[in-house]
Design a protein around this motif. Structure first.
Motif, PDB file in Angstrom:
ATOM      1  N   LEU A  73      -2.245   0.479  -1.445  1.00  0.00           N
ATOM      2  CA  LEU A  73      -2.619   1.660  -0.660  1.00  0.00           C
ATOM      3  C   LEU A  73      -2.096   2.940  -1.295  1.00  0.00           C
ATOM      4  O   LEU A  73      -2.757   3.982  -1.249  1.00  0.00           O
ATOM      5  N   MET A  74      -0.909   2.870  -1.893  1.00  0.00           N
ATOM      6  CA  MET A  74      -0.352   4.045  -2.571  1.00  0.00           C
ATOM      7  C   MET A  74      -1.256   4.489  -3.711  1.00  0.00           C
ATOM      8  O   MET A  74      -1.515   5.689  -3.889  1.00  0.00           O
ATOM      9  N   ASN A  75      -1.732   3.531  -4.493  1.00  0.00           N
ATOM     10  CA  ASN A  75      -2.583   3.875  -5.626  1.00  0.00           C
ATOM     11  C   ASN A  75      -3.952   4.351  -5.176  1.00  0.00           C
ATOM     12  O   ASN A  75      -4.504   5.314  -5.717  1.00  0.00           O
ATOM     13  N   ALA A  76      -4.518   3.691  -4.156  1.00  0.00           N
ATOM     14  CA  ALA A  76      -5.848   4.063  -3.684  1.00  0.00           C
ATOM     15  C   ALA A  76      -5.846   5.367  -2.900  1.00  0.00           C
ATOM     16  O   ALA A  76      -6.840   6.105  -2.908  1.00  0.00           O
ATOM     17  N   GLY A  77      -4.736   5.672  -2.242  1.00  0.00           N
ATOM     18  CA  GLY A  77      -4.677   6.848  -1.380  1.00  0.00           C
ATOM     19  C   GLY A  77      -4.120   8.100  -2.014  1.00  0.00           C
ATOM     20  O   GLY A  77      -3.912   9.109  -1.329  1.00  0.00           O
ATOM     21  N   GLY A  78      -3.861   8.070  -3.317  1.00  0.00           N
ATOM     22  CA  GLY A  78      -3.406   9.274  -4.011  1.00  0.00           C
ATOM     23  C   GLY A  78      -1.926   9.548  -3.929  1.00  0.00           C
ATOM     24  O   GLY A  78      -1.451  10.576  -4.430  1.00  0.00           O
ATOM     25  N   ILE A  79      -1.145   8.651  -3.327  1.00  0.00           N
ATOM     26  CA  ILE A  79       0.303   8.874  -3.216  1.00  0.00           C
ATOM     27  C   ILE A  79       0.949   8.839  -4.594  1.00  0.00           C
ATOM     28  O   ILE A  79       1.771   9.700  -4.940  1.00  0.00           O
ATOM     29  N   SER A  80       0.587   7.844  -5.409  1.00  0.00           N
ATOM     30  CA  SER A  80       1.167   7.721  -6.753  1.00  0.00           C
ATOM     31  C   SER A  80       0.835   8.952  -7.603  1.00  0.00           C
ATOM     32  O   SER A  80       1.697   9.475  -8.325  1.00  0.00           O
ATOM     33  N   TYR A 252       2.482   3.068   6.941  1.00  0.00           N
ATOM     34  CA  TYR A 252       2.704   4.477   6.582  1.00  0.00           C
ATOM     35  C   TYR A 252       1.752   4.888   5.448  1.00  0.00           C
ATOM     36  O   TYR A 252       1.112   5.947   5.513  1.00  0.00           O
ATOM     37  N   ALA A 253       1.669   4.035   4.396  1.00  0.00           N
ATOM     38  CA  ALA A 253       0.779   4.347   3.272  1.00  0.00           C
ATOM     39  C   ALA A 253      -0.674   4.432   3.725  1.00  0.00           C
ATOM     40  O   ALA A 253      -1.434   5.286   3.258  1.00  0.00           O
ATOM     41  N   LEU A 254      -1.071   3.556   4.658  1.00  0.00           N
ATOM     42  CA  LEU A 254      -2.441   3.579   5.174  1.00  0.00           C
ATOM     43  C   LEU A 254      -2.725   4.875   5.927  1.00  0.00           C
ATOM     44  O   LEU A 254      -3.781   5.509   5.736  1.00  0.00           O
ATOM     45  N   MET A 255      -1.805   5.289   6.792  1.00  0.00           N
ATOM     46  CA  MET A 255      -1.997   6.505   7.579  1.00  0.00           C
ATOM     47  C   MET A 255      -2.075   7.740   6.677  1.00  0.00           C
ATOM     48  O   MET A 255      -2.910   8.632   6.883  1.00  0.00           O
ATOM     49  N   ILE A 256      -1.202   7.786   5.666  1.00  0.00           N
ATOM     50  CA  ILE A 256      -1.209   8.936   4.756  1.00  0.00           C
ATOM     51  C   ILE A 256      -2.510   8.975   3.962  1.00  0.00           C
ATOM     52  O   ILE A 256      -3.116  10.036   3.777  1.00  0.00           O
ATOM     53  N   ALA A 257      -2.946   7.804   3.499  1.00  0.00           N
ATOM     54  CA  ALA A 257      -4.178   7.747   2.692  1.00  0.00           C
ATOM     55  C   ALA A 257      -5.404   8.146   3.504  1.00  0.00           C
ATOM     56  O   ALA A 257      -6.296   8.827   2.989  1.00  0.00           O
ATOM     57  N   LEU A 258      -5.441   7.745   4.769  1.00  0.00           N
ATOM     58  CA  LEU A 258      -6.630   7.996   5.588  1.00  0.00           C
ATOM     59  C   LEU A 258      -6.646   9.381   6.227  1.00  0.00           C
ATOM     60  O   LEU A 258      -7.679  10.069   6.226  1.00  0.00           O
ATOM     61  N   PHE A 259      -5.497   9.809   6.769  1.00  0.00           N
ATOM     62  CA  PHE A 259      -5.505  10.988   7.638  1.00  0.00           C
ATOM     63  C   PHE A 259      -4.775  12.217   7.084  1.00  0.00           C
ATOM     64  O   PHE A 259      -4.980  13.316   7.582  1.00  0.00           O
ATOM     65  N   VAL A 260      -3.933  12.024   6.066  1.00  0.00           N
ATOM     66  CA  VAL A 260      -3.225  13.175   5.491  1.00  0.00           C
ATOM     67  C   VAL A 260      -3.880  13.574   4.172  1.00  0.00           C
ATOM     68  O   VAL A 260      -4.393  14.681   4.027  1.00  0.00           O
ATOM     69  N   HIS A 261      -3.867  12.665   3.194  1.00  0.00           N
ATOM     70  CA  HIS A 261      -4.509  12.972   1.910  1.00  0.00           C
ATOM     71  C   HIS A 261      -6.027  12.853   1.989  1.00  0.00           C
ATOM     72  O   HIS A 261      -6.734  13.516   1.241  1.00  0.00           O
ATOM     73  N   ARG A 262      -6.496  11.969   2.843  1.00  0.00           N
ATOM     74  CA  ARG A 262      -7.931  11.746   3.054  1.00  0.00           C
ATOM     75  C   ARG A 262      -8.665  11.409   1.759  1.00  0.00           C
ATOM     76  O   ARG A 262      -9.799  11.825   1.522  1.00  0.00           O
ATOM     77  N   GLU A 263      -8.005  10.632   0.896  1.00  0.00           N
ATOM     78  CA  GLU A 263      -8.620  10.214  -0.363  1.00  0.00           C
ATOM     79  C   GLU A 263      -9.198   8.808  -0.279  1.00  0.00           C
ATOM     80  O   GLU A 263      -9.790   8.329  -1.242  1.00  0.00           O
ATOM     81  N   MET A 264      -9.008   8.164   0.853  1.00  0.00           N
ATOM     82  CA  MET A 264      -9.540   6.825   1.032  1.00  0.00           C
ATOM     83  C   MET A 264     -10.375   6.775   2.307  1.00  0.00           C
ATOM     84  O   MET A 264      -9.941   7.240   3.355  1.00  0.00           O
ATOM     85  N   LYS A 265     -11.569   6.223   2.187  1.00  0.00           N
ATOM     86  CA  LYS A 265     -12.458   6.081   3.335  1.00  0.00           C
ATOM     87  C   LYS A 265     -12.307   4.686   3.940  1.00  0.00           C
ATOM     88  O   LYS A 265     -11.838   3.752   3.286  1.00  0.00           O
ATOM     89  N   LEU A 266     -12.709   4.572   5.186  1.00  0.00           N
ATOM     90  CA  LEU A 266     -12.577   3.295   5.881  1.00  0.00           C
ATOM     91  C   LEU A 266     -13.235   2.125   5.135  1.00  0.00           C
ATOM     92  O   LEU A 266     -12.639   1.034   5.057  1.00  0.00           O
ATOM     93  N   PRO A 267     -14.449   2.286   4.576  1.00  0.00           N
ATOM     94  CA  PRO A 267     -15.054   1.150   3.852  1.00  0.00           C
ATOM     95  C   PRO A 267     -14.231   0.684   2.648  1.00  0.00           C
ATOM     96  O   PRO A 267     -14.351  -0.472   2.226  1.00  0.00           O
ATOM     97  N   GLU A 268     -13.400   1.585   2.069  1.00  0.00           N
ATOM     98  CA  GLU A 268     -12.619   1.223   0.897  1.00  0.00           C
ATOM     99  C   GLU A 268     -11.434   0.320   1.243  1.00  0.00           C
ATOM    100  O   GLU A 268     -10.828  -0.288   0.351  1.00  0.00           O
ATOM    101  N   ILE A 269     -11.089   0.243   2.528  1.00  0.00           N
ATOM    102  CA  ILE A 269      -9.953  -0.584   2.935  1.00  0.00           C
ATOM    103  C   ILE A 269     -10.208  -2.051   2.591  1.00  0.00           C
ATOM    104  O   ILE A 269      -9.279  -2.780   2.210  1.00  0.00           O
ATOM    105  N   TYR A 270     -11.458  -2.479   2.700  1.00  0.00           N
ATOM    106  CA  TYR A 270     -11.788  -3.878   2.403  1.00  0.00           C
ATOM    107  C   TYR A 270     -11.400  -4.237   0.969  1.00  0.00           C
ATOM    108  O   TYR A 270     -10.786  -5.284   0.715  1.00  0.00           O
ATOM    109  N   GLY A 271     -11.731  -3.364   0.015  1.00  0.00           N
ATOM    110  CA  GLY A 271     -11.393  -3.625  -1.380  1.00  0.00           C
ATOM    111  C   GLY A 271      -9.889  -3.678  -1.599  1.00  0.00           C
ATOM    112  O   GLY A 271      -9.384  -4.515  -2.362  1.00  0.00           O
ATOM    113  N   VAL A 272      -9.152  -2.775  -0.924  1.00  0.00           N
ATOM    114  CA  VAL A 272      -7.694  -2.763  -1.042  1.00  0.00           C
ATOM    115  C   VAL A 272      -7.106  -4.061  -0.489  1.00  0.00           C
ATOM    116  O   VAL A 272      -6.227  -4.685  -1.100  1.00  0.00           O
ATOM    117  N   LEU A 273      -7.599  -4.474   0.683  1.00  0.00           N
ATOM    118  CA  LEU A 273      -7.113  -5.712   1.295  1.00  0.00           C
ATOM    119  C   LEU A 273      -7.442  -6.923   0.422  1.00  0.00           C
ATOM    120  O   LEU A 273      -6.627  -7.853   0.300  1.00  0.00           O
TER     121      LEU A 273
END
Length: 430
Positions: A73-80, A252-273
Motif C-alpha cells: 500500500l505504501m508503494n501504490a499510494g505514493g507514501i514511498s 493507516y497506509a490504506l487510508m492515506i493512499a485513498l483519502f489523503v494522497h488520493r493516488e490509489m483508486k478503489l479498483p486498484e485495491i484488488y491488485g494490491v491485495l
C-alpha cells in the motif's frame, strides 16, 4: 549410529540434496521432517498434518501478511515516493546527493514496511533512472541501493523479527527495540562508505532548493513520517501488540493512499491485495514446513548433539558468537532470510542460551546476518531485484555492493565485541 545422529544426517543431507535440485523450500522442509520422523520411529501422517497446521496457526504470525500489505500500500499510494522527494529536497543538491537521498529514504522506509524486497524495489524504481540520468556509475549506485534495502529487516517494524520471535518464542517487542540502534548504525556506515566512494567519482554539485520548497516537500511527507511514530509509540505505550501494530500500519497506509494522497483508486485495491497474498502464501508455506522440521529437530534433540560437538566454544560466548556468525554468513550465501530463520534459529538458539548469550541479542545478530545474505552472491535476492529493475548485469551489481558489504562486516564484528550496543537499549526500553 544412534537414531539422533541418523536424524541429523537425514536433515542436513536431505536439505542439501533437495535444495540442490531446486525444490521449493517449504516442500523440502516437509520432506526432510518426514524423513527424520521415519528414522526416529515417529512416523505418523496425522502428526505431520497437525504440525503443518500448527506452523501457521499463530496469532503473532498474523503480523507478516499485514506488514506485507502495508508495504504494498505504501508503494501504490505514493507514501514511498514522498519520502524520497523529501530526502531529495534536503540533501539532493550535495555532491553525490542522490546517494545520500537513497540512504535517508532507506532508513525512513525501513521504519514502515519491514520488507527488504519491497523497500529495495521502491528505491530502485525511483532513484536508479535519476542516477543514470545524472551520470552516476550504475554499478556503485545499484550496490548502494541494495545495501540500503537490507536495513528494512533490522529497523522496526520487521517481518523477519516477527518470524524469528514466533519460531523461537522470543519477545517480538524486545526484538523490535534491539534493531533501532544497529539499523541507524547501518545507515551511518553507508553514509561514511558512500562519502569514501565519492572520492573516485566525478559528480557535480546541484543547487540547493529554497527553504520554502524543502518545507513543502516535508509537509507532503508528513503523513508518511507519522506512520512509524504511531507504530513504535503504540507498541511502547502498550496500546497494541506487534501483531495489532501490523494491522494498524496496513489500515493507516490504506487510508492515506485513498483519502489523503488520493493516488490509489478503489479498483486498484484488488491488485494490491493479490500481490500481498502471493507473497504471504510463500512465507506461510515456509512457516508450515519449518514447523514439521522443527518438531522433529526437537524430538532428536539436535541442539544438544551440536552442543557436544562444539565443546569448549560453549564456555566462550564471544568466540561462539563469532563462529556462529561466520556459519550464518556462509548459510546466507545460499539461502534467503526467511528459510535461514526457520531452519537454523531453533537449532542455534538453545546453544547460544546455554553459552549465556542473551536471546534477543542473538536474534538481532541472526537476522542481521541473514539480511547481509540478501546482498551476498550466489543467491543475493536483493541484488537480483536491483539488477532487474535497473536492467543491469548481475556481476555489475555484485561489484558495486562490495564496499558496502565490507562496512556491514565491520559492524558485525563491532556488535560481537560490544554486545551492549544491542542489549542496553533493550534494557532501557523495558
Amino acid at each position: 549410529m544412534s537414531p539422533e545422529s541418523q536424524a541429523f544426517v537425514v536433515f542436513s543431507a536431505g536439505m542439501l540434496v533437495l535444495m540442490g535440485i531446486g525444490m521449493n523450500m517449504g516442500l523440502a522442509l516437509v520432506l526432510t521432517g518426514a524423513g527424520m520422523a521415519w528414522v526416529l520411529n515417529f512416523w505418523d501422517t496425522q502428526l505431520l498434518a497437525q504440525n503443518l497446521v500448527a506452523g501457521v496457526d499463530s496469532f503473532p504470525l498474523l503480523a507478516v501478511p499485514f506488514f506485507i500489505l502495508a508495504g504494498e500500500l505504501m508503494n501504490a499510494g505514493g507514501i514511498s515516493r514522498r519520502i524520497i522527494d523529501m530526502a531529495q529536497a534536503w540533501v539532493g543538491h550535495i555532491r553525490g546527493g542522490l546517494g545520500y537521498v537513497a540512504i535517508a529514504a532507506a532508513v525512513l522506509m525501513a521504519s514502515m514496511s519491514g520488507s527488504a524486497l519491497a523497500d529495495t524495489a521502491a528505491l530502485a524504481t525511483i532513484l536508479l533512472p535519476m542516477m543514470r540520468q545524472q551520470g552516476y556509475p550504475m554499478a556503485t549506485s545499484g550496490g548502494l541501493l541494495a545495501s540500503g534495502g537490507i536495513i528494512a529487516p533490522i529497523i522496526p517494524p520487521s517481518m523477519p523479527f516477527v518470524i524469528y520471535g514466533v519460531t523461537t518464542n522470543t519477545s517480538i517487542s524486545a526484538l523490535f527495540v534491539s534493531g533501532i540502534v544497529p539499523g541507524l548504525l547501518m545507515g551511518t556506515g553507508l553514509i561514511v562508505t558512500w562519502r569514501f566512494v565519492l572520492r573516485k567519482i566525478d559528480l557535480p554539485k546541484g543547487q540547493p532548493l529554497p527553504m520554502r520548497e524543502r518545507l513543502k516537500a516535508s509537509g507532503k511527507a508528513f503523513w508518511a513520517l507519522l506512520m512509524p511514530i504511531i507504530i513504535i509509540g503504540g507498541m511502547k505505550s502498550g496500546v497494541f501488540t506487534p501483531t495489532e501494530a501490523a494491522v494498524v500500519a496496513a489500515f493507516y497506509a490504506l487510508m492515506i493512499a485513498l483519502f489523503v494522497h488520493r493516488e490509489m483508486k478503489l479498483p486498484e485495491i484488488y491488485g494490491v491485495l493479490l500481490r500481498a497474498a502471493k507473497t504471504t502464501s510463500v512465507v506461510m508455506f515456509l512457516c508450515a514446513g519449518a514447523q514439521v522440521a522443527s518438531y522433529m529437530i526437537t524430538l532428536a534433540d539436535l541442539p544438544s548433539v551440536l552442543t557436544q560437538w562444539l565443546g569448549p566454544l560453549v564456555n566462550n560466548p564471544r568466540l561462539l558468537m563469532a563462529v556462529m556468525m561466520v556459519v550464518l554468513v556462509l548459510i546466507g550465501t545460499a539461502l534467503d532470510l526467511t528459510p535461514t530463520i526457520l531452519i537454523f534459529a531453533p537449532v542455534m538458539l538453545p546453544i547460544a542460551v546455554k553459552a549465556g548469550i542473551d536471546p534477543v541479542y542473538f536474534g538481532l545478530m541472526f537476522v542481521l546476518n541473514g539480511a547481509i545474505g540478501l546482498i551476498t552472491p550466489p543467491v543475493g535476492t536483493v541484488l537480483n531485484v536491483v539488477a532487474g529493475v535497473g536492467r543491469m548485469p548481475m556481476h555489475s551489481v555484485i561489484k558495486g555492493v562490495n564496499p558496502f558489504l565490507a562496512t556491514y562486516v565491520v559492524l558485525l564484528a563491532l556488535f560481537v565485541l560490544f554486545p551492549q550496543i544491542v542489549t542496553l537499549p533493550v534494557q532501557w526500553m523495558r
